[in-house]
Enzyme design. Sequence first.
Site, mmCIF file in Angstrom:
data_model
loop_
_atom_site.group_PDB
_atom_site.id
_atom_site.type_symbol
_atom_site.label_atom_id
_atom_site.label_comp_id
_atom_site.label_asym_id
_atom_site.label_seq_id
_atom_site.Cartn_x
_atom_site.Cartn_y
_atom_site.Cartn_z
ATOM 1 N N LYS A 15 0.792 -1.103 0.007
ATOM 2 C CA LYS A 15 0.038 0.062 -0.065
ATOM 3 C C LYS A 15 0.802 1.381 -0.073
ATOM 4 O O LYS A 15 0.523 2.273 -0.535
ATOM 5 C CB LYS A 15 -0.707 0.063 1.025
ATOM 6 C CG LYS A 15 -0.486 -0.015 2.635
ATOM 7 C CD LYS A 15 -1.692 -0.258 3.553
ATOM 8 C CE LYS A 15 -1.139 0.165 4.716
ATOM 9 N NZ LYS A 15 0.074 -0.535 5.252
ATOM 10 N N ARG A 90 -6.143 2.602 11.230
ATOM 11 C CA ARG A 90 -5.602 1.359 11.720
ATOM 12 C C ARG A 90 -6.317 0.767 12.873
ATOM 13 O O ARG A 90 -6.366 -0.447 13.067
ATOM 14 C CB ARG A 90 -4.152 1.393 12.294
ATOM 15 C CG ARG A 90 -3.243 1.401 11.048
ATOM 16 C CD ARG A 90 -1.948 0.425 11.446
ATOM 17 N NE ARG A 90 -0.734 0.289 10.966
ATOM 18 C CZ ARG A 90 0.076 0.926 10.549
ATOM 19 N NH1 ARG A 90 -0.041 1.983 9.956
ATOM 20 N NH2 ARG A 90 1.299 -0.016 10.362
ATOM 21 N N ARG A 159 14.010 -1.951 7.482
ATOM 22 C CA ARG A 159 13.538 -1.224 8.657
ATOM 23 C C ARG A 159 13.795 -1.990 10.069
ATOM 24 O O ARG A 159 13.498 -3.318 10.021
ATOM 25 C CB ARG A 159 11.911 -1.175 8.211
ATOM 26 C CG ARG A 159 11.553 0.274 7.858
ATOM 27 C CD ARG A 159 10.235 0.354 7.295
ATOM 28 N NE ARG A 159 9.243 -0.029 8.418
ATOM 29 C CZ ARG A 159 7.908 0.072 8.196
ATOM 30 N NH1 ARG A 159 7.620 0.849 7.220
ATOM 31 N NH2 ARG A 159 7.403 -0.252 9.141
HETATM 32 P P1 AMP Z 1 3.955 1.797 9.078
HETATM 33 O O1 AMP Z 1 5.322 2.418 8.377
HETATM 34 O O2 AMP Z 1 2.756 2.138 8.348
HETATM 35 O O3 AMP Z 1 3.863 0.251 8.805
HETATM 36 O O4 AMP Z 1 4.179 2.301 10.531
HETATM 37 C C1 AMP Z 1 5.023 1.917 11.336
HETATM 38 C C2 AMP Z 1 4.617 1.946 12.567
HETATM 39 O O5 AMP Z 1 4.107 3.193 13.190
HETATM 40 C C3 AMP Z 1 3.580 0.972 13.168
HETATM 41 O O6 AMP Z 1 4.001 -0.400 13.451
HETATM 42 C C4 AMP Z 1 2.976 1.545 14.398
HETATM 43 O O7 AMP Z 1 3.572 1.326 15.652
HETATM 44 C C5 AMP Z 1 3.059 2.994 13.953
HETATM 45 N N1 AMP Z 1 1.786 3.551 13.241
HETATM 46 C C6 AMP Z 1 1.734 4.162 12.105
HETATM 47 N N2 AMP Z 1 0.516 4.665 11.880
HETATM 48 C C7 AMP Z 1 -0.240 4.231 12.987
HETATM 49 C C8 AMP Z 1 -1.712 4.441 13.170
HETATM 50 N N3 AMP Z 1 -2.732 4.979 12.353
HETATM 51 N N4 AMP Z 1 -1.995 3.879 14.155
HETATM 52 C C9 AMP Z 1 -1.159 3.376 15.267
HETATM 53 N N5 AMP Z 1 0.044 3.055 15.027
HETATM 54 C C10 AMP Z 1 0.567 3.531 13.923
#
Ligand code: AMP
Length: 231
Positions: A15, A90, A159
Amino acid sequence: MGLNVVMLGAPGAGKGTQAERFARRRGLPKISTGDILRQGVQDRMPVALLAKATMDRGELVDDETMVAIVRERLVRPDTDLGFVLDGFPRTVSQARALDAIIEERGKGSLLIVDIVVPDEDLVRRLAMRRICSKCGKNAEPGDNAETTCQRCGGALVHRADDSEEVVLERLRVYANATRPLVEFYSERPTFRTLNGAQPPDRVAQELDATINEATVPEASAASEAQRAVGR
Ligand code: AMP
């Protein structure tokens, strides 16, 4: 009316990559809450530093913090013609808060696209995924042989939360907290699903076609209204 897109999908569904490509094609800002938090950590912003331990464990940062970040981002004028949200909402509670923000803005409704990929593919993809240590962008899929970012020349790294243990936790969190969102949105006339288990170019084409198709009634209703005014 703005083109307000929400991209749903498990970690590794593609995504982020698709949101980025789509946003670039349409000249819209891509708003990734994960990128905002990672950038905040680099810039030593207090909110992001507080969230860092939670992110490192693969758990979700609290709804209040995340809604505040998105609310603040969506008042900026670059979102006037729309945006592509990646990684938010989320939880169902975040989705309800987003509905309220969208209603307050009065700049068009949401279009929700869920990118679906089988679980076994997700684990494999996340193990391979790398991001740029400088600009924070995902490496293009297929760039496995590259060691530097094609955009800015920064070093490509894994990451911290893509380690196997944390990946499994993130997939568990997704199944428990985020998958219920699909049900929350699925009854809406602007909800679409896409098969993400295809080459990225193909997914990008289908995303474009899906969004065009989903926005046609709105576009023709708008031009119908304009014609009525002009008559
Ligand atoms: P992502 O890059 O979208 O996978 O986000 C990395 C990390 O940031 C996630 O594993 C969460 O710890 C935090 N995070 C990002 N977006 C959200 C969200 N909408 N709600 C809660 N935690 C978030």
